[in-house]
Design a protein around this motif. Structure first.
Motif, short mmCIF file in Angstrom:
data_model
loop_
_atom_site.label_atom_id
_atom_site.label_comp_id
_atom_site.label_asym_id
_atom_site.label_seq_id
_atom_site.Cartn_x
_atom_site.Cartn_y
_atom_site.Cartn_z
N THR A 16 -39.57 20.83 -33.28
CA THR A 16 -39.20 20.02 -34.44
C THR A 16 -38.51 18.75 -33.96
O THR A 16 -37.62 18.79 -33.11
CB THR A 16 -38.25 20.81 -35.36
OG1 THR A 16 -38.90 22.02 -35.74
CG2 THR A 16 -37.92 20.02 -36.60
N HIS A 17 -38.92 17.64 -34.53
CA HIS A 17 -38.31 16.34 -34.25
C HIS A 17 -37.31 16.06 -35.37
O HIS A 17 -37.68 16.02 -36.54
CB HIS A 17 -39.41 15.27 -34.22
CG HIS A 17 -38.90 13.89 -34.02
ND1 HIS A 17 -39.61 12.79 -34.42
CD2 HIS A 17 -37.75 13.40 -33.48
CE1 HIS A 17 -38.93 11.69 -34.13
NE2 HIS A 17 -37.80 12.04 -33.56
N LEU A 18 -36.04 15.92 -35.02
CA LEU A 18 -34.98 15.65 -35.99
C LEU A 18 -34.41 14.26 -35.75
O LEU A 18 -34.22 13.84 -34.61
CB LEU A 18 -33.85 16.67 -35.85
CG LEU A 18 -34.22 18.14 -36.06
CD1 LEU A 18 -33.03 19.03 -35.71
CD2 LEU A 18 -34.67 18.37 -37.49
N HIS A 61 -28.33 5.91 -35.02
CA HIS A 61 -29.07 7.15 -35.26
C HIS A 61 -29.31 7.90 -33.95
O HIS A 61 -29.18 7.33 -32.87
CB HIS A 61 -30.41 6.88 -35.95
CG HIS A 61 -31.42 6.18 -35.10
ND1 HIS A 61 -31.44 4.82 -34.93
CD2 HIS A 61 -32.44 6.68 -34.35
CE1 HIS A 61 -32.44 4.50 -34.12
NE2 HIS A 61 -33.05 5.60 -33.75
N HIS A 63 -32.06 11.00 -32.12
CA HIS A 63 -33.30 11.77 -32.16
C HIS A 63 -33.09 13.04 -31.34
O HIS A 63 -32.53 12.98 -30.25
CB HIS A 63 -34.45 11.00 -31.51
CG HIS A 63 -34.92 9.83 -32.29
ND1 HIS A 63 -36.00 9.89 -33.13
CD2 HIS A 63 -34.47 8.56 -32.36
CE1 HIS A 63 -36.21 8.69 -33.67
NE2 HIS A 63 -35.27 7.86 -33.22
N SER A 110 -29.00 12.50 -45.76
CA SER A 110 -30.41 12.80 -45.50
C SER A 110 -30.68 12.91 -44.01
O SER A 110 -29.83 12.56 -43.18
CB SER A 110 -31.30 11.72 -46.12
OG SER A 110 -30.98 10.47 -45.55
N CYS A 111 -31.86 13.37 -43.67
CA CYS A 111 -32.32 13.41 -42.28
C CYS A 111 -33.84 13.46 -42.28
O CYS A 111 -34.46 13.65 -43.32
CB CYS A 111 -31.74 14.62 -41.53
SG CYS A 111 -32.52 16.17 -41.94
N PHE A 112 -34.42 13.28 -41.12
CA PHE A 112 -35.86 13.45 -40.95
C PHE A 112 -36.08 14.69 -40.12
O PHE A 112 -35.41 14.91 -39.11
CB PHE A 112 -36.48 12.24 -40.24
CG PHE A 112 -37.90 12.50 -39.81
CD1 PHE A 112 -38.93 12.36 -40.71
CD2 PHE A 112 -38.19 12.90 -38.51
CE1 PHE A 112 -40.25 12.61 -40.34
CE2 PHE A 112 -39.51 13.16 -38.12
CZ PHE A 112 -40.53 13.01 -39.04
N GLY A 114 -39.56 16.68 -38.61
CA GLY A 114 -41.02 16.72 -38.51
C GLY A 114 -41.46 17.74 -37.49
O GLY A 114 -40.84 17.87 -36.43
#
Length: 135
Positions: A16-18, A61, A63, A110-112, A114
């Motif tokens: 998972t990419h966060l 940010h 990753h 929020s966050c991403f 993927g």
């Protein structure tokens, strides 16, 4: 990164990419902050039996690429990563306090997240379509 991990009842490769963004996208981090953030992240991942594969970031940010066991709820991992890192960074780097404002939060709400995998989706769909379904 393509390695398959095994658990008691499963074999998995769930990468998972966060991406976590600072509150109001304020430019908060220097290299020294990101170095400590990576250490904190690795500790939280170990608590969740996750394998941190990669970590990096910029001023506003970070990753993370994490191999997550199927028994872990991604929301729990994300909440712990953001909560623990926010608290520890505030304690260890008082100079960051001006970025926390009244909410006492380092991160945006929020966050991403993927998922990433080996085969492209089109190849996987074709593979599944071509299975010999019993008649």
């Amino acid at each position: 990164m393509g390695s398959v991990r095994t658990g008691r009842h499963s074999a998995f490769a769930l990468h998972t990419h966060l991406v976590f963004v600072t509150k109001l996208r304020h430019k908060v981090f220097t290299d020294r902050h990101l170095t400590r953030m990576e250490e904190i992240t690795r500790g939280v991942c170990a608590d969740f039996e996750c394998e941190p594969v990669e970590f990096n970031g910029e001023a506003e940010h970070v990753h993370l690429l994490v191999n997550v066991p199927p028994k872990i709820a991604l929301t729990r991992l994300v909440n712990s990563l953001k909560g623990v890192s926010s608290r520890r960074m505030r304690q260890e780097f008082p100079d960051l306090a001006r970025h926390y404002y009244r909410a006492n939060k380092l991160w945006s709400a929020s966050c991403f997240a993927g998922s990433i995998g080996g085969a492209p989706q089109t190849a996987l769909r074709q593979y599944i379509e071509q299975q010999n379904r019993p008649g």
